[in-house]
Write a protein that holds these residues in place. Structure first.
Motif, PDB file in Angstrom:
ATOM      1  N   LEU A 165       0.845  -1.185   0.000  1.00 20.99           N
ATOM      2  CA  LEU A 165       0.000   0.000   0.000  1.00 20.99           C
ATOM      3  C   LEU A 165       0.884   1.239   0.000  1.00 20.99           C
ATOM      4  O   LEU A 165       1.692   1.427   0.908  1.00 20.99           O
ATOM      5  N   ASP A 166       0.737   2.058  -1.028  1.00 19.91           N
ATOM      6  CA  ASP A 166       1.461   3.324  -1.114  1.00 19.91           C
ATOM      7  C   ASP A 166       0.568   4.435  -0.572  1.00 19.91           C
ATOM      8  O   ASP A 166      -0.554   4.626  -1.048  1.00 19.91           O
ATOM      9  N   VAL A 167       1.073   5.157   0.415  1.00 24.07           N
ATOM     10  CA  VAL A 167       0.339   6.265   1.014  1.00 24.07           C
ATOM     11  C   VAL A 167       1.042   7.555   0.607  1.00 24.07           C
ATOM     12  O   VAL A 167       2.133   7.853   1.095  1.00 24.07           O
ATOM     13  N   SER A 168       0.431   8.294  -0.320  1.00 24.95           N
ATOM     14  CA  SER A 168       0.979   9.573  -0.772  1.00 24.95           C
ATOM     15  C   SER A 168       0.419  10.674   0.108  1.00 24.95           C
ATOM     16  O   SER A 168      -0.746  10.632   0.505  1.00 24.95           O
ATOM     17  N   VAL A 182      -3.546   9.859  -0.130  1.00 27.25           N
ATOM     18  CA  VAL A 182      -4.067   9.001  -1.196  1.00 27.25           C
ATOM     19  C   VAL A 182      -3.449   7.626  -0.994  1.00 27.25           C
ATOM     20  O   VAL A 182      -2.232   7.494  -0.897  1.00 27.25           O
ATOM     21  N   PHE A 183      -4.292   6.614  -0.936  1.00 23.02           N
ATOM     22  CA  PHE A 183      -3.875   5.235  -0.700  1.00 23.02           C
ATOM     23  C   PHE A 183      -4.031   4.461  -2.009  1.00 23.02           C
ATOM     24  O   PHE A 183      -5.129   4.424  -2.571  1.00 23.02           O
ATOM     25  N   ARG A 184      -2.938   3.835  -2.480  1.00 20.36           N
ATOM     26  CA  ARG A 184      -2.971   3.101  -3.745  1.00 20.36           C
ATOM     27  C   ARG A 184      -2.283   1.749  -3.600  1.00 20.36           C
ATOM     28  O   ARG A 184      -1.308   1.628  -2.871  1.00 20.36           O
ATOM     29  N   VAL A 185      -2.785   0.769  -4.354  1.00 18.31           N
ATOM     30  CA  VAL A 185      -2.148  -0.533  -4.504  1.00 18.31           C
ATOM     31  C   VAL A 185      -1.945  -0.736  -5.992  1.00 18.31           C
ATOM     32  O   VAL A 185      -2.912  -0.718  -6.759  1.00 18.31           O
ATOM     33  N   GLU A 186      -0.685  -0.905  -6.404  1.00 10.83           N
ATOM     34  CA  GLU A 186      -0.334  -1.078  -7.825  1.00 10.83           C
ATOM     35  C   GLU A 186      -1.004  -0.029  -8.703  1.00 10.83           C
ATOM     36  O   GLU A 186      -1.518  -0.331  -9.777  1.00 10.83           O
ATOM     37  N   GLY A 187      -1.035   1.221  -8.213  1.00  8.83           N
ATOM     38  CA  GLY A 187      -1.602   2.325  -8.967  1.00  8.83           C
ATOM     39  C   GLY A 187      -3.109   2.477  -8.842  1.00  8.83           C
ATOM     40  O   GLY A 187      -3.658   3.507  -9.224  1.00  8.83           O
ATOM     41  N   ARG A 188      -3.817   1.477  -8.313  1.00  7.96           N
ATOM     42  CA  ARG A 188      -5.275   1.554  -8.148  1.00  7.96           C
ATOM     43  C   ARG A 188      -5.616   2.390  -6.917  1.00  7.96           C
ATOM     44  O   ARG A 188      -5.054   2.177  -5.844  1.00  7.96           O
ATOM     45  N   LEU A 189      -6.566   3.295  -7.072  1.00  8.28           N
ATOM     46  CA  LEU A 189      -7.006   4.113  -5.948  1.00  8.28           C
ATOM     47  C   LEU A 189      -7.813   3.249  -4.983  1.00  8.28           C
ATOM     48  O   LEU A 189      -8.824   2.649  -5.351  1.00  8.28           O
ATOM     49  N   ILE A 190      -7.348   3.189  -3.732  1.00 12.94           N
ATOM     50  CA  ILE A 190      -7.996   2.413  -2.692  1.00 12.94           C
ATOM     51  C   ILE A 190      -8.834   3.336  -1.796  1.00 12.94           C
ATOM     52  O   ILE A 190      -9.976   3.041  -1.483  1.00 12.94           O
ATOM     53  N   ALA A 191      -8.256   4.446  -1.406  1.00 12.22           N
ATOM     54  CA  ALA A 191      -8.941   5.413  -0.538  1.00 12.22           C
ATOM     55  C   ALA A 191      -8.227   6.752  -0.655  1.00 12.22           C
ATOM     56  O   ALA A 191      -7.069   6.823  -1.077  1.00 12.22           O
ATOM     57  N   ASP A 192      -8.932   7.807  -0.278  1.00 10.73           N
ATOM     58  CA  ASP A 192      -8.318   9.135  -0.201  1.00 10.73           C
ATOM     59  C   ASP A 192      -9.039   9.913   0.884  1.00 10.73           C
ATOM     60  O   ASP A 192     -10.035   9.451   1.435  1.00 10.73           O
TER      61      ASP A 192
END
Length: 145
Positions: free
Chosen positions: A75-78, A94-104
């Protein structure tokens, strides 16, 4: 758009609910981990700021869930900084997994005096460290702080 700090973490099994996705409450924990790492990378030791009479508290938090992250996902947290006020700052994680938006979402923090718990002006060194991270969307939030 300014520089955006991103922290990567791996979802642990214990963070998932019976539906097999990350339990909603963990996203604010993930945000807190990312904020701590952003602080360490850009500003330094958080404890020193507290020793100098400044602390940071959450005044408001909102998370919008789009898709569930799952066990073992990276999980990438920008952490774009949307606003730097006089006594507050707003981060829009912004929370992403493999570029997919998970949550913001949006988290507003207020600087306080740790002893009195009253608002304090943001330290100049914190402002100068975070200004390069401003994402240019802070105009709507300008009155908050």
């Amino acid at each position: 758009m300014g520089e955006v700090f991103t922290h990567r973490l791996r979802v642990r099994y214990s963070e998932c609910d019976q539906q097999g996705v990350v339990f909603n409450g963990h996203y604010l924990f993930f945000y807190d981990v990312a904020l701590t790492e952003m602080w360490r990378a850009l500003i330094g030791d958080y404890g020193q700021m507290v020793e100098h009479g400044y602390d940071l508290v959450v005044a408001e938090a909102r998370i919008r869930y789009r898709e569930g992250a799952r066990f073992d996902d990276l999980l990438d947290v920008s952490m774009p900084v949307a606003h730097l006020g006089t006594t507050s700052m707003i981060v829009r994680p912004v929370f992403r997994v493999e570029g997919r938006l998970i949550a913001d979402g949006e988290v507003r923090h207020v600087f306080i005096d740790p002893a009195s718990k009253s608002k304090r002006e943001m330290p100049a060194e914190v402002r100068s460290a975070l200004e390069p991270c401003l994402d240019g969307t802070g105009q709507a939030a300008a009155s908050r702080g």
